[in-house]
Design a protein around this motif. Sequence first.
Motif, PDB file in Angstrom:
ATOM      1  N   SER A  57      24.833  24.270  12.868  1.00 10.56           N
ATOM      2  CA  SER A  57      23.744  25.343  13.065  1.00 10.56           C
ATOM      3  C   SER A  57      24.546  26.491  12.612  1.00 10.56           C
ATOM      4  N   LEU A  77      17.568  25.839  13.351  1.00 13.58           N
ATOM      5  CA  LEU A  77      19.045  25.950  13.848  1.00 13.58           C
ATOM      6  C   LEU A  77      19.719  26.578  12.812  1.00 13.58           C
ATOM      7  N   ARG A 149      16.928  -0.914  21.003  1.00 14.74           N
ATOM      8  CA  ARG A 149      18.209   0.308  21.452  1.00 14.74           C
ATOM      9  C   ARG A 149      18.339   0.115  22.851  1.00 14.74           C
ATOM     10  N   GLY A 241       9.795   9.609  16.846  1.00 13.79           N
ATOM     11  CA  GLY A 241      10.737   9.789  17.521  1.00 13.79           C
ATOM     12  C   GLY A 241      11.546   8.435  17.788  1.00 13.79           C
ATOM     13  N   GLN A 245      17.432   9.493  14.660  1.00 15.68           N
ATOM     14  CA  GLN A 245      17.528  10.633  15.868  1.00 15.68           C
ATOM     15  C   GLN A 245      18.115  11.944  15.189  1.00 15.68           C
ATOM     16  N   PRO A 246      18.002  12.946  15.389  1.00  9.02           N
ATOM     17  CA  PRO A 246      18.499  14.144  14.981  1.00  9.02           C
ATOM     18  C   PRO A 246      19.992  14.186  15.615  1.00  9.02           C
ATOM     19  N   PRO A 247      20.824  15.018  15.254  1.00  8.08           N
ATOM     20  CA  PRO A 247      21.069  15.807  14.003  1.00  8.08           C
ATOM     21  C   PRO A 247      21.041  15.078  12.561  1.00  8.08           C
TER      22      PRO A 247
ATOM     23  N   ARG B 300      28.223   3.381  33.375  1.00 10.14           N
ATOM     24  CA  ARG B 300      26.590   2.930  32.843  1.00 10.14           C
ATOM     25  C   ARG B 300      26.426   1.742  33.526  1.00 10.14           C
ATOM     26  N   GLU B 401      26.630   9.183  25.431  1.00 14.31           N
ATOM     27  CA  GLU B 401      25.366   9.286  24.740  1.00 14.31           C
ATOM     28  C   GLU B 401      24.582  10.614  25.676  1.00 14.31           C
ATOM     29  N   LEU B 414      16.040  20.670  20.346  1.00 17.00           N
ATOM     30  CA  LEU B 414      16.934  21.765  19.692  1.00 17.00           C
ATOM     31  C   LEU B 414      18.191  21.983  20.464  1.00 17.00           C
ATOM     32  N   GLN B 417      20.674  19.139  20.384  1.00 14.73           N
ATOM     33  CA  GLN B 417      21.452  19.185  19.299  1.00 14.73           C
ATOM     34  C   GLN B 417      22.706  20.232  19.239  1.00 14.73           C
ATOM     35  N   LEU B 418      22.243  21.301  19.715  1.00 14.32           N
ATOM     36  CA  LEU B 418      23.097  22.681  19.889  1.00 14.32           C
ATOM     37  C   LEU B 418      24.263  22.130  21.019  1.00 14.32           C
ATOM     38  N   GLU B 421      26.587  19.699  19.453  1.00 17.10           N
ATOM     39  CA  GLU B 421      27.320  20.763  18.329  1.00 17.10           C
ATOM     40  C   GLU B 421      28.638  21.282  19.060  1.00 17.10           C
ATOM     41  N   LEU B 432      22.961  11.367  20.232  1.00 17.27           N
ATOM     42  CA  LEU B 432      21.677  11.822  20.777  1.00 17.27           C
ATOM     43  C   LEU B 432      20.796  10.764  20.866  1.00 17.27           C
ATOM     44  N   THR B 434      16.628   9.823  22.365  1.00 21.10           N
ATOM     45  CA  THR B 434      15.549  10.399  23.230  1.00 21.10           C
ATOM     46  C   THR B 434      14.813   9.182  23.989  1.00 21.10           C
ATOM     47  N   GLU B 436      11.618   8.230  26.462  1.00 17.85           N
ATOM     48  CA  GLU B 436      10.266   8.721  27.014  1.00 17.85           C
ATOM     49  C   GLU B 436      10.389   8.986  28.515  1.00 17.85           C
ATOM     50  N   LEU B 439       9.993   6.239  31.080  1.00 14.60           N
ATOM     51  CA  LEU B 439      10.867   5.275  31.082  1.00 14.60           C
ATOM     52  C   LEU B 439      12.146   5.868  32.069  1.00 14.60           C
TER      53      LEU B 439
END
Lengths: 307, 568
Positions: A57, A77, A149, A241, A245-247, B300, B401, B414, B417-418, B421, B432, B434, B436, B439
Amino acid sequence: MQLSIPEFDTISSLAAQNNIWRRFRRHPGAVFGALLLTLLIAAILLAPLSPYNPEASSPAEAYQAPSLAHPMGTDALGRDQLTRLLYGGRVSMTVGLMVVIITVCIGVTVGALAGYFGGALDNILMRITDAALTLPTYLVLILLASILRELSTSFFKENNLLTIALVIGLLSWMTSARLTRALFLTLRDQTYVQAARSLGASNRRIILTHILPNSLGPLIVEATLELGYAIIEESGLSFLGFGIQPPTPSWGNLLSNAQAHFTDHPWLAIFPGLLIFITIISVNYIGDGLRDAYDPHKVLEQVGEVF
Amino acid sequence: MPPKVAAPLALTFALLASLLAGCGPAASQTAIPSKTSVTIVIPEDPPSFNPSVGDTGYDALVLNLVMLGLTGIDPQGNIYPELAAELPTRENGLVTVDESAGTMSVTWKLRTDIVWSDGVPFSADDVVFTWQAITDPVNGLWVRGIDAVDSLEKVDSQTVIFHYNSIYPSYLTQLGGEQLAIWPVHYCKIEQGFAAWDCGRQPLSTGPFVLKEWASGERMIFTRNEKYFQPGKPAIDEVIIKIVPDDAVMKQMMLKGDADIFMWVSETIAAEFQKSENVKVSLAADNRWALRLWPNRAARGEIDPLAHPHPIFADPQVRQAIRMAIDVDTLIQTAFQGFSQPVWTEFHRAPYACDIARPEYNPQKAAALLEAAGWQDSDGDGVRECRACQNAAPGALMQAELATYPEYGEPMLLAQQLIAEMLKKIGLDLNLVTVEGSLMWADLASGGTEQSGNYDLDLVDDGYSGIDPSDFLTEIYTSSASQPGNGMNFVRYQNADADALIQQTYSLDESQRKTAFCQLAQLFDQDLPNIPLVSIINADAYNARLENIISNSNDVVTWNVADWQVRK
């Protein structure tokens, strides 16, 4: 009739195969598509030459409009959009190719067995194919993606690209299967197949060395179309989604992330959309060209030309 | 002229005359004043009018239109009476405490001027009925503070006494606030169950509006309640709720003036609305929600953090390093468009704000902390390996994770991600994902990732409604709540000192409570059960023609709907 088939076979193995490329080159759409796709793949392969890191970024440069420094602008970013698109293309193309391989492997196997052996096996395999065709694609894609997943094995988590390709491939083989079956049904009673059978060739040999090579034309066309579908479906999954997945960029998630910025930062949506469009249209044109190049009627026309 | 021609001709002239008259100034002089209408857009139907069942926010939105509780909470966190005539306190004698037994009683005096929209007077029977419905052993529902109440006693038609088996400081919002209202005994059927009864979808009203129509998936229409107790209110004749499942469409409707209220706008949309002349954005005065990192202390899928510690996050030094490596100011400016504030302690809100020093952002120090914790990058690949760490096998990579929920939208993704990083720079490699929300927050039986412990590090916002954190602390930080199904302590934080301090906050002695809260603040600052980062905006957008739209992080935007006005 009995005379024409060996002639056709002879021509297809000698002159016709040599002329496929010539006929392909005569198809302006196919040449245009191939050129575009070649340029795109070359650019994607050269992505590491970009001075920008696709994932690092740079908040001070967020949302910059296209400029000389950033020809396709920057994202939220501050990452260079062109670099991310090129790296994203690698992901999308890789997923596309993997899906094609999975689809062809499953589809051709199922279709070949059903078409060649017929009877109960054909019935069973085609009912399975029909059932798979009735599944609501995106719902099952999302479900499969979620299940893979969440599996305790880390294999799928660590191989996200393969997982996505597997998910898409498992839902895309049916068209190939039906096409292959139709081709095999037509070809299995041809004289040259009967000749091979009477000479004692095994079923495996007949399928792999006599019928399959003669079915390649339509199957190649189908495979090229499948590449386009796969890229669209990966884009759809990422958009929802469930894909890449990002990044890590992919054309799909880049388009998805642009959703909220259609009006204020339109370049974020335009460029990934444009690249997906160019790829799909190129692949479709190439598919058209290959279809025409492998078209038996065109081959016969070519025979006329030769003799 | 023959009659056959004259009659149609006369009719034509008459029609023309009436049309011309309609175009003239006389028409405007006799125009009937149009009714005032406000349109709210939301993405989905509310499940019912009962937020304590669905808790989607949209149920609270419509509840405020038609139902009142004993009390409400304003944007500053002040509690005010709604159906209650006054707030019971020790000072006015309506709260009595038995110090020796550790119990208390609260007397609620009810307003005498309230009638339901069908004309039946509101009374103490409704309060008792509502409590009976909630606590019904078969069809009831668990709500906060339910276990602290022994019984309810109806003294007369306007007086009810709550008898508590302990000291319960949040008693003022027990049948009010954001989620609970009083339901009519003569209309609701207790045998249908509090969570599922028909009156939850076709309610009577004590509030400013009555439900006129509910076309599921399309719209809800509310008209003025002529029996509302506040004279001259509401100032608006009609509230229409439109179901529009797409944020982008809702945004365009607001910009074009086709919608008046957009509840809970994201930072991205709020920033865009702030550039518009037609749309205003109300930001809640109080920062209820804080975005935090939730590091799992147990491995986990495990529940016991002592028997099965998380290989990375069970070590407090690692958690401290993570906090130190995150540049919160960059998060605020880049991911949250400058709307957020830095948050570093649970106790950042009045009246229980505690003086905890803001932690420094220092990646070098963070890296040194990880070195000291036995995590080193021996091979120079940017990812640390366990060399002498507490809980992982030697050679194990510092990889985990980082999960968040996609429903929040772009700012959260965002931020994710930041953060990844920033943490990569100190050698923590985060993958990363996601998950829901449905869930992530599902119960154990439904495979909820948090309740089952099937996560490493979550990025999620949370916070408590109102001004009293005691119940929230119990749910999030006590050892008993670390058992799945017992609360939301899914990070499996277990600390006897914290348990004791939280217990001490169940007191009516404000001084004792403040002391306990601030001791907890210090304890949490060391232990970091979760890592607070930034506040999350609570913003509602509204058409500039409206007045008195005030965002409220302790409730939803319709909390003061009776006071809304359309500018002349």
